[in-house]
Scaffold this motif. Sequence first.
Motif, PDB file in Angstrom:
ATOM      1  N   ASP A   9       0.843  -1.191   0.000  1.00 38.65           N
ATOM      2  CA  ASP A   9       0.000   0.000   0.000  1.00 38.65           C
ATOM      3  C   ASP A   9       0.876   1.238   0.000  1.00 38.65           C
ATOM      4  O   ASP A   9       1.958   1.242   0.595  1.00 38.65           O
ATOM      5  CB  ASP A   9      -0.911   0.005   1.239  1.00 38.65           C
ATOM      6  N   HIS A  11       0.503   5.662   0.262  1.00 45.99           N
ATOM      7  CA  HIS A  11      -0.307   6.877   0.376  1.00 45.99           C
ATOM      8  C   HIS A  11       0.567   8.098   0.117  1.00 45.99           C
ATOM      9  O   HIS A  11       1.726   8.151   0.544  1.00 45.99           O
ATOM     10  CB  HIS A  11      -0.950   6.996   1.763  1.00 45.99           C
ATOM     11  N   HIS A  43      -3.010  -1.211   6.081  1.00 51.49           N
ATOM     12  CA  HIS A  43      -3.667  -1.558   4.810  1.00 51.49           C
ATOM     13  C   HIS A  43      -2.914  -2.679   4.097  1.00 51.49           C
ATOM     14  O   HIS A  43      -3.526  -3.572   3.509  1.00 51.49           O
ATOM     15  CB  HIS A  43      -3.776  -0.326   3.902  1.00 51.49           C
TER      16      HIS A  43
HETATM   17 ZN   LIG Z   1      -4.179   2.573   2.128  1.00 52.21          ZN
END
Ligand SMILES: [Zn+2]
Length: 160
Positions: A9, A11, A43
């Motif tokens: 993941d 961000h 995540h």
């Molecule tokens: Zn995420």
Amino acid sequence: MFRIGIGNDTHKLAEGRPLMLGGVHVASDRGGEGHSDADALLHAITDAVLGALCEGDIGMHFPDSDPQWKDANSLQLLSRVVWLAHERGLRVINVDATIMLERPQLRPYLLSMRENITEVLGVELSCVSVKAKTAEGLDAVGQGLAVSALAVVLLENAQR
Ligand SMILES: [Zn+2]
């Protein structure tokens, strides 16, 4: 029976957002942008559990379009997929994860992250590894524009 899963993941980092990693608030002038709390580590682990279950991905289970997950606590999202694993008769054996972030240094926070994850997964501290590294100034992580995480998880049939 064993099942293995992988998750990753990323961000984008933005000023004024809290930086959440492993359910820990990391002191930083910028944090992850995203619909939930943008916790890249949780995540990645959540996606790894879903991968081991062959149950799609985090976006399918907790869609951005659903206001229920706005600023959601990602420990709760992980807890839901762990519940799903238990429903399938599977339990977590161990997790190994790496966070990629240029700054700040995450070492002082790693134990708290592991403790949070341990609690949700119902395993011992020695079964949850969280490592942190930088991208040596390269790519979006290296330029301080993003936070990224990678995780693998091993599940076992609980009825063994
Ligand atoms: Zn995420």
